[in-house]
Every structure is written in structure tokens, then in C-alpha cells.
Scaffold this active site. Structure first.
Site, PDB file in Angstrom:
ATOM      1  N   GLY A   1     -57.921  28.736  75.284  1.00 14.09           N
ATOM      2  CA  GLY A   1     -59.378  29.194  75.352  1.00 14.09           C
ATOM      3  C   GLY A   1     -60.151  29.697  76.880  1.00 14.09           C
ATOM      4  O   GLY A   1     -61.193  30.211  76.725  1.00 14.09           O
TER       5      GLY A   1
ATOM      6  N   ARG B   1     -56.099  34.709  73.545  1.00 15.19           N
ATOM      7  CA  ARG B   1     -56.994  35.708  73.863  1.00 15.19           C
ATOM      8  C   ARG B   1     -56.714  36.483  75.401  1.00 15.19           C
ATOM      9  O   ARG B   1     -56.673  37.458  75.592  1.00 15.19           O
ATOM     10  CB  ARG B   1     -58.519  35.398  73.868  1.00 15.19           C
ATOM     11  CG  ARG B   1     -59.511  36.355  74.167  1.00 15.19           C
ATOM     12  CD  ARG B   1     -60.894  35.671  74.466  1.00 15.19           C
ATOM     13  NE  ARG B   1     -61.029  34.713  73.406  1.00 15.19           N
ATOM     14  CZ  ARG B   1     -61.808  34.820  72.249  1.00 15.19           C
ATOM     15  NH1 ARG B   1     -62.141  36.289  72.043  1.00 15.19           N
ATOM     16  NH2 ARG B   1     -62.064  34.032  71.439  1.00 15.19           N
TER      17      ARG B   1
ATOM     18  N   CYS C   1     -69.618  48.680  52.640  1.00 17.03           N
ATOM     19  CA  CYS C   1     -70.743  48.498  52.052  1.00 17.03           C
ATOM     20  C   CYS C   1     -71.269  47.196  52.419  1.00 17.03           C
ATOM     21  O   CYS C   1     -71.581  46.465  51.523  1.00 17.03           O
ATOM     22  CB  CYS C   1     -70.757  48.707  50.495  1.00 17.03           C
ATOM     23  SG  CYS C   1     -70.006  50.276  50.060  1.00 17.03           S
TER      24      CYS C   1
HETATM   25  C1  LIG Z   1     -56.930  29.065  68.712  1.00 16.72           C
HETATM   26  C2  LIG Z   1     -56.277  28.153  69.793  1.00 16.72           C
HETATM   27  C3  LIG Z   1     -55.624  28.613  70.669  1.00 16.72           C
HETATM   28  C4  LIG Z   1     -55.816  29.996  71.644  1.00 16.72           C
HETATM   29  O1  LIG Z   1     -57.264  30.088  71.852  1.00 16.72           O
HETATM   30  P1  LIG Z   1     -57.625  31.103  72.762  1.00 16.72           P
HETATM   31  O2  LIG Z   1     -58.959  31.329  72.833  1.00 16.72           O
HETATM   32  O3  LIG Z   1     -57.176  32.532  72.190  1.00 16.72           O
HETATM   33  O4  LIG Z   1     -56.729  31.154  74.246  1.00 16.72           O
HETATM   34  C5  LIG Z   1     -54.820  27.665  71.531  1.00 16.72           C
HETATM   35  N1  LIG Z   1     -54.815  26.462  70.880  1.00 16.72           N
HETATM   36  C6  LIG Z   1     -55.172  25.996  69.497  1.00 16.72           C
HETATM   37  C7  LIG Z   1     -54.940  24.729  69.222  1.00 16.72           C
HETATM   38  C8  LIG Z   1     -55.977  26.906  69.322  1.00 16.72           C
HETATM   39  O5  LIG Z   1     -56.430  26.493  67.893  1.00 16.72           O
END
Ligand SMILES: *Cc1c(COP(=O)(O)O)cnc(C)c1O
Length: 427
Positions: free
Chosen positions: A250, A290, A356
Site C-alpha cells: 500500500g 505499486r 467508444c
Molecule cells: C493489492 C494488495 C497489495 C499491494 O498493494 P500496493 O498498493 O500495490 O502496494 C498487498 N497486499 C494485499 C493483500 C493486496 O490486496
């Protein structure tokens, strides 16, 4: 000027003022000529460097960085990360198959997240021998125990708890509040661990938490881990010893191109987690997606038309929402830069694709350096949730992908053909 948006936090730059935008020393113009457009281009060096930031920041503690495969599941990227010791966070049996295909030796470093695992997916993961299941409900834990018993494979699990902390991000990617579908209410977790202790086929390995995506501040991560650490300490007092805390993913990036120091971000983030972990001797797992891959990627597109409708100017590219849906889905911002600069002042334009749908846009009322039909533009920071969320909408073959490693480009996925698209269908 949009060109100033390209900072060292991105691997794309103009080697000389008059030259084309490049990834390292590799010109995106050359790659577009060789592989066509739209084309995803990734810097392997940046992905490896980003992984290294986490590993370096945590070198004093037992840890495992489990890359979230869903951010970008290209086999070549999985292989690259596995070779540097990464584990993987998967959310489907399909993603496990990808890890097995790209790096079978890394299967023991896989954690399996997700709110709805099927029996077949659980069986696949048990047979493969993954590190742990991040379990999201009591019913799922019961299913896991039943399958483990059936297959005579002991299952390690972590409860994914919902810490009820607010993280300031887009509502579609916030997951840490009680009202969200994710995780188990942290107040219920103790009781569930206690009741699982009597079952021979499941082993309480750890606890996990994931509060959402594109979170820019370290504070909510610290707050979540504080609550988790409190639970771990309470369990320990009751004789339930957890070996790992999984802090999820995250950590956000800066899509707007302001000053962004990735190393400082990681240091701040890991410091907040370390502080909240105080007294915990076990292993720390992280699941960044990410942060590892987003800024490593650009989507190279060719301008098809520049069209005026009333007061508006539309730059129509050969890439569309099926190739990159983030602007349409999350109102996400991506910097867009011409691959080769033209003289002249920026104009306010909408950058759109040919699909579209009015939602098929990359930017609205954006000041863009001048472009003409035939020019190449690059959409930046698209390495995460770009290709991974692409589709064949409008019967458009998905782009090719190129990985640039130490100035040497390699095609890692060829462009889809019409035969690929039509193959599953029965007229
Ligand atoms: C999507 C997700 C991540 C990765 O999230 P990022 O924002 O891309 O770092 C990690 N753990 C779980 C359980 C997720 O669903």
C-alpha cells in the site's frame, strides 16, 4: 513545463536536450519502431533498486518482501524479483501458476491473500507448499483446515485482521475499515486463533494486515501495526506464539512529478513499522506492489489525430482505456510527455483513446507540450495496475511489453494477435 515532471524517481529521461525520451540509454523511439505501439516499457534496474530499498531498510531484522503480483504479473518481472530473494503475495490460483512458471524455487516464499479463495485454489497452494495463507474469515479457515486434512498437508495461516484504521486514499482502494469487505475484525481474532490451536492440520503462523493502496503517509501503517502488535502480545500471554507479522502493501508514490525521494519514503515507512513492532522478535513480511513497479513503467503511444471540437482540443492516441484503465477507473493522474520535444508552447488538451466510451481518456484539460499526428507520447508511472488491468475491450489486442535491463531491451510479451483473441470462441 511538463518535461520537468521527469525526475530521477523515474527511469525515463532525455539524454540530450534534442534527443528522444529514453529508458537508460535505450530510446523509446527505437523501441516503438521495433515493437510497435502501444508499448509498455519497464526498467528492470529501477524495479531491482526499489526492492533493494526495502531490503536495505530492514537488513537488521528477519524479513521477507513479498511482491504483490497483482500490480504487474509479467513472468519476467516475477523472475527478476525472485532472483533477488523476493517472495510473492498472490490473490488467485492463476497468480500462483505464474510464480510456479517464472520462479518455482520461490513457491516457499508465497503468501496467499484474498477474500474469496476457491477449494481448487486452496488445494493448488497446499500441494505447491506455499509459505502461508492469509485467511480472511472463520469460514475460510474452516475450509482451509478441511482441505489440509483431506490432502494431508499442514497449512500455515495468518489471520488477515481488519485494524479499523482510516487511510486517506481513493475509496476504491481503501481496505482497512470495519465497513470494508476485507479481513477479520481484530476484536474477533484472539478467539479464532485460540479455537484453531486444537486443530492439527492448521498452524497459526502469523497475522497480516493490509489497509489499502496508494497511501502516502506512514502514520496509518504505524497505527495498524500498533494494533496488530498488541494482539500478538496478548496471544503470546495465552501461549500462542506467532512467528510473523505481515504489514501488507500500500505504500504510495507521487504520480504528479513533484520532488519524490523513494529511499526517504521507504525509510520513513519502515521506521513507522519498526517503531510499532517494538518488542516483536519474529519475522516481518511486507507486500509492496505499486511502489516496486509503478514508476519503472511507461506506456508509449502514437498520436493518431489532433482534433478540435468547439473549444476543446483532443489528442487521440493509439493507446486506450483497455490498455490503461486507471484514469477512467480511479480518476488517476498520469504525466504525459512527448517522446521527442517540439518547439512551441504547451496547449490545453484532452488526451483520449479510440474506444467508444467518453470514459476513454488519459487526461482532461491538461497542459501538454505540442504534439502532431505521428508523434510518440509516453504515459508515465504505469508499471503498476497498467498492463495488469488491461482488457480486450473493443477487440483490441493488448500491447507488447519490453523490459530494459542494463541498457539492453528484451521483449517479455509479444503483442497479441487476432488469432489470440478469437481462439477461445465458438461461433
Ligand atoms: C493489492 C494488495 C497489495 C499491494 O498493494 P500496493 O498498493 O500495490 O502496494 C498487498 N497486499 C494485499 C493483500 C493486496 O490486496
Amino acid at each position: 513545463m511538463p518535461s520537468t515532471a521527469i525526475r530521477p524517481s523515474r527511469p525515463f529521461h532525455h539524454p540530450q536536450p534534442g534527443s528522444a525520451l529514453s529508458c537508460g540509454k535505450v530510446s523509446l523511439e527505437t523501441l516503438a519502431r521495433r515493437y510497435g505501439t502501444p508499448l509498455y516499457v519497464y526498467s528492470a534496474d529501477q524495479i531491482v533498486a526499489r526492492l533493494g530499498l526495502f531490503q536495505h531498510a530492514l537488513h537488521g531484522r528477519d524479513h521477507l518482501v513479498c511482491y504483490a503480483v497483482k500490480a504487474n504479473s509479467a513472468l519476467a518481472i516475477l523472475k527478476l524479483l525472485a532472483a533477488r530473494g523476493a517472495g510473492f503475495d498472490i490473490v488467485s490460483g492463476g497468480e500462483l501458476e505464474r510464480v510456479i512458471a517464472a520462479a518455482p524455487e520461490a513457491v516457499g516464499r508465497v503468501v496467499f491473500s484474498g477474500v474469496g479463495k476457491t477449494t481448487a485454489e486452496i488445494d493448488l497452494a497446499l500441494e505447491a507448499g506455499i509459505l502461508a495463507f492469509n485467511v480472511e474469515s472463520e469460514a475460510e479457515l474452516a475450509l482451509l483446515a478441511a482441505r489440509a486434512r483431506k490432502l494431508k498437508r499442514k497449512a500455515r495461516f495468518a489471520l488477515r485482521v481488519n485494524p479499523d484504521v482510516f487511510a486517506d486514499t481513493h475509496p476504491y482502494i481503501s481496505t482497512g475499515l470495519r465497513e470494508h469487505k476485507f479481513g477479520i475484525d481484530i476484536r474477533q481474532a484472539h478467539r479464532i486463533y485460540a479455537s484453531a490451536a486444537g486443530n492439527h492440520w492448521i498452524e497459526a503462523h502469523g497475522v497480516s494486515v493490509h489497509i489499502g493502496s496508494q497511501i502516502r503517509s506512514a502514520a496509518p501503517f504505524g497505527a495498524a501495526i500498533e494494533r496488530v502488535q498488541k494482539l500478538v502480545a496478548e496471544l503470546r500471554r495465552d501461549g500462542i506464539q506467532l512467528q510473523s507479522i505481515d504489514a501488507g502493501g500500500g505504500l504510495g508514490i507521487d504520480y504528479h512529478g513533484g520532488a519524490f525521494d523513494a529511499a526517504a519514503k521507504v525509510a520513513e515507512y519502515t521506521a513507522a513499522i519498526e517503531k510499532a513492532l517494538a518488542g516483536f522478535e519474529g519475522r516481518l513480511l511486507l507486500e509492496p506492489g505499486r511502489f516496486l513497479v509503478a514508476q519503472a513503467g511507461a506506456l508509449v503511444a502514437r498520436v493518431l489525430q489532433v482534433k478540435r471540437n468547439g473549444k476543446k482540443t483532443f489528442v487521440i492516441t493509439d493507446a486506450a482505456m483497455n490498455d490503461l484503465i486507471r484514469p477512467a477507473l480511479y480518476q488517476a493522474h498520469h504525466e504525459i510527455v512527448p517522446v521527442r520535444r517540439r518547439p512551441g508552447r504547451p496547449r490545453t488538451v484532452d488526451v483520449v483513446g479510440p474506444v467508444c466510451e467518453t470514459g476513454d481518456f488519459f487526461a482532461r484539460d491538461r497542459k501538454l507540450a505540442p504534439v502532431e499526428p505521428g508523434d510518440l507520447v509516453a504515459l508515465l508511472d504505469v508499471g503498476a495496475y497498467g498492463m495488469a488491468q488491461s482488457s480486450n475491450y473493443n477487440t483490441r489486442p493488448r500491447p507488447a511489453e519490453v523490459l530494459v535491463e542494463k541498457n539492453s531491451p528484451r521483449l517479455i510479451r509479444r503483442r497479441e494477435t487476432m488469432a489470440d483473441l478469437l481462439a477461445p470462441e465458438i461461433p
